[in-house]
Scaffold this motif. Structure first.
Motif, mmCIF file in Angstrom:
data_model
loop_
_atom_site.group_PDB
_atom_site.id
_atom_site.type_symbol
_atom_site.label_atom_id
_atom_site.label_comp_id
_atom_site.label_asym_id
_atom_site.label_seq_id
_atom_site.Cartn_x
_atom_site.Cartn_y
_atom_site.Cartn_z
ATOM 1 N N LEU A 75 0.829 -1.198 0.000
ATOM 2 C CA LEU A 75 0.000 0.000 0.000
ATOM 3 C C LEU A 75 0.869 1.257 0.000
ATOM 4 C CD1 LEU A 75 -2.829 -1.055 2.478
ATOM 5 C CD2 LEU A 75 -3.067 -0.658 0.032
ATOM 6 N N ASN A 76 1.837 1.299 0.889
ATOM 7 C CA ASN A 76 2.670 2.500 0.988
ATOM 8 C C ASN A 76 3.478 2.749 -0.282
ATOM 9 O OD1 ASN A 76 1.837 3.390 3.493
ATOM 10 N ND2 ASN A 76 3.366 2.191 4.599
ATOM 11 N N SER A 77 3.963 1.670 -0.908
ATOM 12 C CA SER A 77 4.758 1.840 -2.125
ATOM 13 C C SER A 77 3.901 2.287 -3.298
ATOM 14 C CB SER A 77 5.486 0.538 -2.472
ATOM 15 O OG SER A 77 4.568 -0.481 -2.812
ATOM 16 N N ASN A 78 2.569 2.186 -3.170
ATOM 17 C CA ASN A 78 1.653 2.633 -4.217
ATOM 18 C C ASN A 78 0.945 3.934 -3.846
ATOM 19 O OD1 ASN A 78 1.246 0.541 -6.599
ATOM 20 N ND2 ASN A 78 1.651 -0.633 -4.737
ATOM 21 N N GLY A 79 1.521 4.648 -2.861
ATOM 22 C CA GLY A 79 1.010 5.972 -2.547
ATOM 23 C C GLY A 79 -0.234 6.014 -1.687
ATOM 24 N N TYR A 80 -0.492 4.954 -0.955
ATOM 25 C CA TYR A 80 -1.679 4.907 -0.095
ATOM 26 C C TYR A 80 -1.607 5.992 0.979
ATOM 27 C CZ TYR A 80 -5.011 2.930 3.318
ATOM 28 O OH TYR A 80 -6.046 2.725 4.201
ATOM 29 N N THR A 81 -2.696 6.741 1.135
ATOM 30 C CA THR A 81 -2.741 7.811 2.138
ATOM 31 C C THR A 81 -3.895 7.635 3.123
ATOM 32 O OG1 THR A 81 -4.061 9.207 0.650
ATOM 33 C CG2 THR A 81 -1.656 9.501 0.601
ATOM 34 N N GLY A 82 -4.531 6.458 3.092
ATOM 35 C CA GLY A 82 -5.681 6.218 3.962
ATOM 36 C C GLY A 82 -5.276 5.768 5.361
#
Length: 291
Positions: free
Chosen positions: A248-255
């Motif tokens: 998630l973090n490596s794909n720009g997740y901001t939730g």
């Protein structure tokens, strides 16, 4: 906002649940105080009646505990052609707007109490459900709120085929609940790798695979699985939490990362009670996000 500031709690980790007869229900003051004690930044709102329904009163309670509102789990019947879910969800959104909560976590409720049995959808039911998901997503967006669908054991969207049909037939984002997906037969880490752009909210659960297998196979009910300790503190079960968070973090997740380990209490806890497992889970996620 730092990633570690996006770790939130959910009252179900303290055994607070909307299901009648679920178990002993702790007070909001204890649950919210313990969330803050383990360093959580925010909370989902919990079942109806857990927090005050009047917006100013809700805001006051949250402010007293220095917590913000994430949004909340909202079971709603969306598969019945003669039932319009919009008025019900619109009322829920009124409270979310007042509480500055940004995420409407929808589950496709069966209309039955609990999560131990569910009907089967026919083609008309599927068409109604998918149409309603898009309608409710648009309704929420008009109020500045992100709607997500939560695949959940004992609802109309539980297993991998059903999740894929939602992804293909609706534009709604997903709440990836790592426990419910695994119990329903979906590898949550693989799902996140396949569709990271559809994930807008995350419920982090760890699971004892052997108990989950028994629940999936019908050897005992979901409720009995929870009672037997199916949910484990993060990092001590069989879900690849680290892979999910990293993808998630490596794909720009901001939730949000919401700690949600379903628990059933039979009586008032002696000692720390659920707080011990929540603290373990919070520290585990914090370490992942700092790495």
């Amino acid at each position: 906002m730092n990633a570690t500031d996006r770790i939130a709690g959910a009252p179900i980790s303290w055994g607070v649940c909307e299901v009648p007869g679920w178990g002993y229900q702790l007070s909001p003051s204890q649950v919210l105080a313990e969330m803050k004690q383990v360093g959580l930044a925010a909370t989902e709102l919990g079942p109806e009646g857990f927090l005050p329904s009047e917006p100013d009163a809700m805001a006051k309670v949250l402010a007293e505990h220095h917590l913000s509102a994430v949004g909340g789990f909202t079971p709603v019947v969306i598969h019945e052609a003669g039932h319009d879910p919009v008025p019900e969800v619109d009322r829920v959104l009124d409270g979310f707007v007042a509480a500055h909560a940004g995420v409407l976590v929808l589950s496709a409720a069966t209309g039955l109490d609990g999560y131990d049995t569910r009907p089967t959808l026919d083609e008309q039911g599927w068409a109604t459900l998918l149409n309603n998901l898009d309608r409710l997503s648009q309704l929420a967006a008009e109020r500045g709120i992100r709607a997500v669908l939560h695949p959940h054991v004992g609802t109309m969207i539980e297993n991998g085929q059903e999740v894929q049909r939602v992804l293909e037939g609706s534009s709604i984002s997903l709440c990836v609940d790592t426990g419910h997906l695994l119990i329903g037969g979906t590898d949550p880490a693989e799902l996140v790798r396949q569709v990271p752009d559809r994930v807008a909210h995350t419920h982090l659960k760890d699971v004892d695979q052997s108990i989950a297998t028994d629940v999936r196979g019908g050897r005992f009910s979901y409720t009995e699985g929870v009672r037997r300790g199916m949910y484990r503190p993060l990092g001590s079960g069989d879900v690849d939490i680290a892979s999910i968070v990293n993808t998630l973090n490596s794909n720009g997740y901001t939730g949000w990362f919401v700690l949600e380990q379903d628990t059933i209490l039979t009586e008032a806890p002696v000692g720390e009670g659920p707080l011990t497992d929540v603290r373990t889970s919070a520290e585990y996620v914090r370490d992942l996000l700092k790495a």
